[in-house]
Design a protein around this motif. Sequence first.
Motif, PDB file in Angstrom:
ATOM      1  N   TYR A 146       0.848  -1.196   0.000  1.00 18.92           N
ATOM      2  CA  TYR A 146       0.000   0.000   0.000  1.00 18.92           C
ATOM      3  C   TYR A 146       0.877   1.239   0.000  1.00 18.92           C
ATOM      4  CZ  TYR A 146      -3.355  -3.421   1.743  1.00 18.92           C
ATOM      5  OH  TYR A 146      -4.141  -4.538   1.898  1.00 18.92           O
ATOM      6  N   GLN A 147       0.376   2.311  -0.604  1.00 18.00           N
ATOM      7  CA  GLN A 147       1.060   3.602  -0.583  1.00 18.00           C
ATOM      8  C   GLN A 147       0.420   4.429   0.535  1.00 18.00           C
ATOM      9  OE1 GLN A 147       3.577   4.125  -2.880  1.00 18.00           O
ATOM     10  NE2 GLN A 147       4.125   5.981  -1.792  1.00 18.00           N
ATOM     11  N   VAL A 148       1.241   4.936   1.450  1.00 13.61           N
ATOM     12  CA  VAL A 148       0.739   5.706   2.584  1.00 13.61           C
ATOM     13  C   VAL A 148       1.385   7.088   2.560  1.00 13.61           C
ATOM     14  CG1 VAL A 148       0.581   5.836   5.092  1.00 13.61           C
ATOM     15  CG2 VAL A 148       0.341   3.635   3.956  1.00 13.61           C
ATOM     16  N   LYS A 149       0.565   8.116   2.662  1.00 15.10           N
ATOM     17  CA  LYS A 149       1.025   9.498   2.591  1.00 15.10           C
ATOM     18  C   LYS A 149       1.151  10.085   3.997  1.00 15.10           C
ATOM     19  CE  LYS A 149      -0.587  13.914   0.750  1.00 15.10           C
ATOM     20  NZ  LYS A 149      -1.709  14.542   0.061  1.00 15.10           N
TER      21      LYS A 149
ATOM     22  N   VAL B 229      -3.099 -10.514  10.204  1.00 14.29           N
ATOM     23  CA  VAL B 229      -1.838  -9.910   9.752  1.00 14.29           C
ATOM     24  C   VAL B 229      -0.675 -10.561  10.500  1.00 14.29           C
ATOM     25  CG1 VAL B 229      -0.446  -7.800   9.725  1.00 14.29           C
ATOM     26  CG2 VAL B 229      -2.857  -7.718   9.061  1.00 14.29           C
ATOM     27  N   SER B 230       0.315 -11.036   9.739  1.00 18.49           N
ATOM     28  CA  SER B 230       1.466 -11.689  10.363  1.00 18.49           C
ATOM     29  C   SER B 230       2.735 -10.843  10.282  1.00 18.49           C
ATOM     30  CB  SER B 230       1.720 -13.053   9.719  1.00 18.49           C
ATOM     31  OG  SER B 230       1.957 -12.903   8.333  1.00 18.49           O
ATOM     32  N   ASP B 231       2.789  -9.873   9.351  1.00 23.05           N
ATOM     33  CA  ASP B 231       3.991  -9.055   9.219  1.00 23.05           C
ATOM     34  C   ASP B 231       3.640  -7.737   8.543  1.00 23.05           C
ATOM     35  OD1 ASP B 231       6.870  -8.701   9.470  1.00 23.05           O
ATOM     36  OD2 ASP B 231       6.935  -8.855   7.291  1.00 23.05           O
ATOM     37  N   VAL B 232       4.325  -6.665   8.972  1.00 17.58           N
ATOM     38  CA  VAL B 232       4.173  -5.344   8.372  1.00 17.58           C
ATOM     39  C   VAL B 232       5.574  -4.787   8.147  1.00 17.58           C
ATOM     40  CG1 VAL B 232       3.247  -3.007   8.626  1.00 17.58           C
ATOM     41  CG2 VAL B 232       2.005  -4.941   9.619  1.00 17.58           C
ATOM     42  N   GLN B 233       5.893  -4.458   6.908  1.00 20.09           N
ATOM     43  CA  GLN B 233       7.183  -3.869   6.556  1.00 20.09           C
ATOM     44  C   GLN B 233       6.938  -2.483   5.969  1.00 20.09           C
ATOM     45  OE1 GLN B 233      10.277  -5.243   7.111  1.00 20.09           O
ATOM     46  NE2 GLN B 233       9.132  -6.835   8.205  1.00 20.09           N
ATOM     47  N   VAL B 234       7.595  -1.467   6.520  1.00 19.84           N
ATOM     48  CA  VAL B 234       7.406  -0.097   6.058  1.00 19.84           C
ATOM     49  C   VAL B 234       8.679   0.399   5.391  1.00 19.84           C
ATOM     50  CG1 VAL B 234       6.871   2.273   6.735  1.00 19.84           C
ATOM     51  CG2 VAL B 234       5.752   0.354   7.918  1.00 19.84           C
TER      52      VAL B 234
ATOM     53  N   ALA C  77      10.034   5.477   0.543  1.00 20.99           N
ATOM     54  CA  ALA C  77       9.125   5.327  -0.592  1.00 20.99           C
ATOM     55  C   ALA C  77       7.666   5.525  -0.193  1.00 20.99           C
ATOM     56  CB  ALA C  77       9.301   3.949  -1.221  1.00 20.99           C
ATOM     57  N   GLY C  78       7.385   5.533   1.107  1.00 15.05           N
ATOM     58  CA  GLY C  78       6.009   5.671   1.570  1.00 15.05           C
ATOM     59  C   GLY C  78       5.181   4.426   1.322  1.00 15.05           C
ATOM     60  N   ARG C  79       5.848   3.273   1.294  1.00 14.49           N
ATOM     61  CA  ARG C  79       5.139   2.017   1.018  1.00 14.49           C
ATOM     62  C   ARG C  79       5.080   1.143   2.262  1.00 14.49           C
ATOM     63  NH1 ARG C  79       8.117   2.199  -4.011  1.00 14.49           N
ATOM     64  NH2 ARG C  79       9.686   0.834  -3.078  1.00 14.49           N
ATOM     65  N   VAL C  80       3.950   0.465   2.402  1.00 14.98           N
ATOM     66  CA  VAL C  80       3.755  -0.474   3.508  1.00 14.98           C
ATOM     67  C   VAL C  80       3.365  -1.808   2.897  1.00 14.98           C
ATOM     68  CG1 VAL C  80       2.433  -0.982   5.586  1.00 14.98           C
ATOM     69  CG2 VAL C  80       2.980   1.391   5.012  1.00 14.98           C
TER      70      VAL C  80
ATOM     71  N   HIS D 215       8.719   7.337  14.293  1.00 15.20           N
ATOM     72  CA  HIS D 215       7.449   7.292  15.027  1.00 15.20           C
ATOM     73  C   HIS D 215       6.295   6.971  14.079  1.00 15.20           C
ATOM     74  CE1 HIS D 215       4.306   8.247  17.874  1.00 15.20           C
ATOM     75  NE2 HIS D 215       3.788   9.052  16.975  1.00 15.20           N
ATOM     76  N   CYS D 216       6.338   7.554  12.896  1.00 20.21           N
ATOM     77  CA  CYS D 216       5.309   7.279  11.879  1.00 20.21           C
ATOM     78  C   CYS D 216       5.291   5.788  11.538  1.00 20.21           C
ATOM     79  CB  CYS D 216       5.588   8.071  10.600  1.00 20.21           C
ATOM     80  SG  CYS D 216       5.676   9.850  10.801  1.00 20.21           S
ATOM     81  N   VAL D 217       6.474   5.241  11.327  1.00 20.96           N
ATOM     82  CA  VAL D 217       6.607   3.814  10.998  1.00 20.96           C
ATOM     83  C   VAL D 217       6.004   2.968  12.110  1.00 20.96           C
ATOM     84  CG1 VAL D 217       8.270   1.941  10.671  1.00 20.96           C
ATOM     85  CG2 VAL D 217       8.632   4.144   9.531  1.00 20.96           C
ATOM     86  N   ASN D 218       6.337   3.279  13.368  1.00 19.19           N
ATOM     87  CA  ASN D 218       5.809   2.518  14.493  1.00 19.19           C
ATOM     88  C   ASN D 218       4.295   2.617  14.591  1.00 19.19           C
ATOM     89  OD1 ASN D 218       8.350   1.672  15.273  1.00 19.19           O
ATOM     90  ND2 ASN D 218       8.626   3.316  16.747  1.00 19.19           N
TER      91      ASN D 218
END
Length: 69
Positions: free
Chosen positions: A6-9, A30-35, A39-42, A15-18
Amino acid sequence: MTSTTYQVKGMTCGHCVNSVSTEIGAIAGVSDVQVDLAAGRVTVTSEAPLDLATVRAAVDEAGYDLVAA
């Protein structure tokens, strides 16, 4: 398992990542989240495809905007 990016603006720091990782990570299945902050991608790994509205609500709760899936 399925993986969706996903693209996140609005993310600008660790702190934003957390915040985004915590909110999306709380979604059932959900098993994993990579930010990728630069690039602003999750990228979210989950047991099954996630409902876009659910992901959007989690990103909104974190204080950011889901731009695209």
